[in-house]
Design a protein around this motif. Structure first.
Motif, PDB file in Angstrom:
ATOM      1  N   THR A  11      46.332  59.260  -7.224  1.00 38.25           N
ATOM      2  CA  THR A  11      47.485  58.387  -7.442  1.00 38.25           C
ATOM      3  C   THR A  11      48.607  58.895  -6.541  1.00 38.25           C
ATOM      4  O   THR A  11      48.473  59.947  -5.902  1.00 38.25           O
ATOM      5  CB  THR A  11      47.961  58.369  -8.906  1.00 38.25           C
ATOM      6  N   ARG A  12      49.676  58.122  -6.473  1.00 38.55           N
ATOM      7  CA  ARG A  12      50.837  58.487  -5.653  1.00 38.55           C
ATOM      8  C   ARG A  12      52.064  58.529  -6.543  1.00 38.55           C
ATOM      9  O   ARG A  12      52.246  57.656  -7.377  1.00 38.55           O
ATOM     10  CB  ARG A  12      51.088  57.424  -4.577  1.00 38.55           C
ATOM     11  N   GLN A  13      52.915  59.529  -6.302  1.00 38.03           N
ATOM     12  CA  GLN A  13      54.210  59.568  -6.991  1.00 38.03           C
ATOM     13  C   GLN A  13      55.287  59.608  -5.915  1.00 38.03           C
ATOM     14  O   GLN A  13      55.451  60.604  -5.211  1.00 38.03           O
ATOM     15  CB  GLN A  13      54.285  60.793  -7.910  1.00 38.03           C
ATOM     16  N   ALA A  55      41.738  61.899  -9.447  1.00 34.96           N
ATOM     17  CA  ALA A  55      42.617  63.057  -9.254  1.00 34.96           C
ATOM     18  C   ALA A  55      44.054  62.552  -9.311  1.00 34.96           C
ATOM     19  O   ALA A  55      44.730  62.445  -8.290  1.00 34.96           O
ATOM     20  CB  ALA A  55      42.319  63.720  -7.918  1.00 34.96           C
ATOM     21  N   PRO A  56      44.525  62.204 -10.523  1.00 32.76           N
ATOM     22  CA  PRO A  56      45.892  61.669 -10.626  1.00 32.76           C
ATOM     23  C   PRO A  56      46.898  62.723 -10.196  1.00 32.76           C
ATOM     24  O   PRO A  56      46.732  63.902 -10.493  1.00 32.76           O
ATOM     25  CB  PRO A  56      46.051  61.368 -12.123  1.00 32.76           C
ATOM     26  N   CYS A  57      47.922  62.293  -9.490  1.00 33.27           N
ATOM     27  CA  CYS A  57      48.994  63.204  -9.110  1.00 33.27           C
ATOM     28  C   CYS A  57      49.678  63.638 -10.403  1.00 33.27           C
ATOM     29  O   CYS A  57      50.134  62.800 -11.180  1.00 33.27           O
ATOM     30  CB  CYS A  57      49.964  62.473  -8.188  1.00 33.27           C
ATOM     31  N   ASP A  58      49.721  64.940 -10.658  1.00 34.20           N
ATOM     32  CA  ASP A  58      50.172  65.378 -11.982  1.00 34.20           C
ATOM     33  C   ASP A  58      51.622  65.854 -12.012  1.00 34.20           C
ATOM     34  O   ASP A  58      52.095  66.337 -13.035  1.00 34.20           O
ATOM     35  CB  ASP A  58      49.223  66.405 -12.610  1.00 34.20           C
ATOM     36  N   TYR A  59      52.326  65.677 -10.913  1.00 33.70           N
ATOM     37  CA  TYR A  59      53.778  65.900 -10.903  1.00 33.70           C
ATOM     38  C   TYR A  59      54.457  64.676 -10.311  1.00 33.70           C
ATOM     39  O   TYR A  59      53.914  64.035  -9.405  1.00 33.70           O
ATOM     40  CB  TYR A  59      54.145  67.128 -10.066  1.00 33.70           C
TER      41      TYR A  59
END
Lengths: 209, 209
Positions: free
Chosen positions: A11-13, A89-93
């Protein structure tokens, strides 16, 4: 046969309209697992971040960008599924504050305060009831110990452990860990081969006939 | 005919072995410019970040990951080129400290101190001598003013201005700005169409017969 939810890809944050935090997850392992699950006769729903892979046409594919979106869509789909394979692999921050305009360079350091995004597998694991959950752990140190801690914390039935060399690679090398800490399998090979082996274990141990 | 250096695509700045800062640049505009330049009979060297586009087989393509690598390779190639088209979107911040192991989640905020990466177009612009430099500016506010400031600051001969909607899109809408602040062209269309028009302007104004 089961209805299986697969989260896949990164994912993207975003920190501003242009720049974002992410990782090199290619969605290939998620794609291979979707193919294995379809081939085994399961119904498959994929919730995927932005990747270039071609998921099997038999699968329902729902596209998302951020971790929060992935959680929302996955949670909605999980309601009608028998189990979850959380290989994304979700971006976790994410940044505490997202800038509305592109941050201009000033020559000075830029301090970014990051906070954790919700943990998708842990959230669905806590709500799973009679459904099963397979997690993936990507570790760079204390591999097996950290993977088992995650298995417990995220209410998983199985945890698949791999390393960062799996990312954006054609091959993978994994261990499949059970709740009691035992190593059910050590698998290495192409991602389709590894996916087939994992799906066999999932079918045997988790999918109700 | 000229030997033209094109930087293309995004770069990545890792914060640990897994996570990185980047942007959604797809390399498509760089690819279209390389195609237009090859079609116009120029020799083309592309220095590209990680993207999935197929650069023309007639071009020499050099792959890089970080902004520092892109600068190193581009600087080396610029020595034998007549001009630079800097259409890459290099990640312009990097963490002051890169963690050797994957950062573990603790439930607490993570403060990231980012510093600016070197500016590739400005660096090569300052060293250009008799060579020409075309920059690209992606702005979300005060578009033309900021683009002209960058033209000056980066010693460009032309500046192409576009917006974030150009990123990872099939189409583009640009203005080509000259040193005196005049708008030489407003172009919109598919990226190949826009690239052709930009290359015409470059050939007419910058490439020596």
């Amino acid at each position: 046969m089961a209805r299986i939810l697969i989260t896949s890809g990164p994912t993207r944050q975003y920190i501003d309209p242009v720049r974002y935090l992410t990782n090199a997850s290619s969605g290939r392992m998620g794609c291979s697992l979707a193919e294995s699950a379809v081939a085994a006769g399961h119904e498959v729903v994929v919730v995927s971040g932005p990747v270039m892979v071609d998921y099997p046409s038999e699968a329902t594919v729902l596209w998302v960008t951020t971790t929060e979106e992935m959680l929302d869509v996955a949670r909605q789909e999980f309601a009608t599924c028998d189990g979850l394979i959380g290989v994304a692999a979700p971006c976790d921050y994410r940044p505490q504050f997202v800038q509305g305009q592109k941050i201009s360079k000033t020559g000075q350091p830029l301090v970014l305060e990051l906070i954790e995004t919700p943990d998708i597998v842990a959230t669905l694991g806590a709500e799973k009831g009679s459904r099963w959950v397979v997690g993936f752990a990507l570790e760079t140190e204390d591999h097996r110990f950290r993977a088992l801690v995650k298995l417990e914390k995220k209410s998983c039935d199985l945890m698949v452990l791999n390393g960062p060399e799996a990312m954006n690679s054609d091959d993978n090398q994994v261990e499949v860990l059970a709740k009691d800490g035992s190593v059910l399998a050590s698998i290495s090979g192409s991602k389709p081969e590894v996916a087939n082996h994992i799906m066999q274990i999932v079918s045997q141990r988790l999918v109700q006939a």
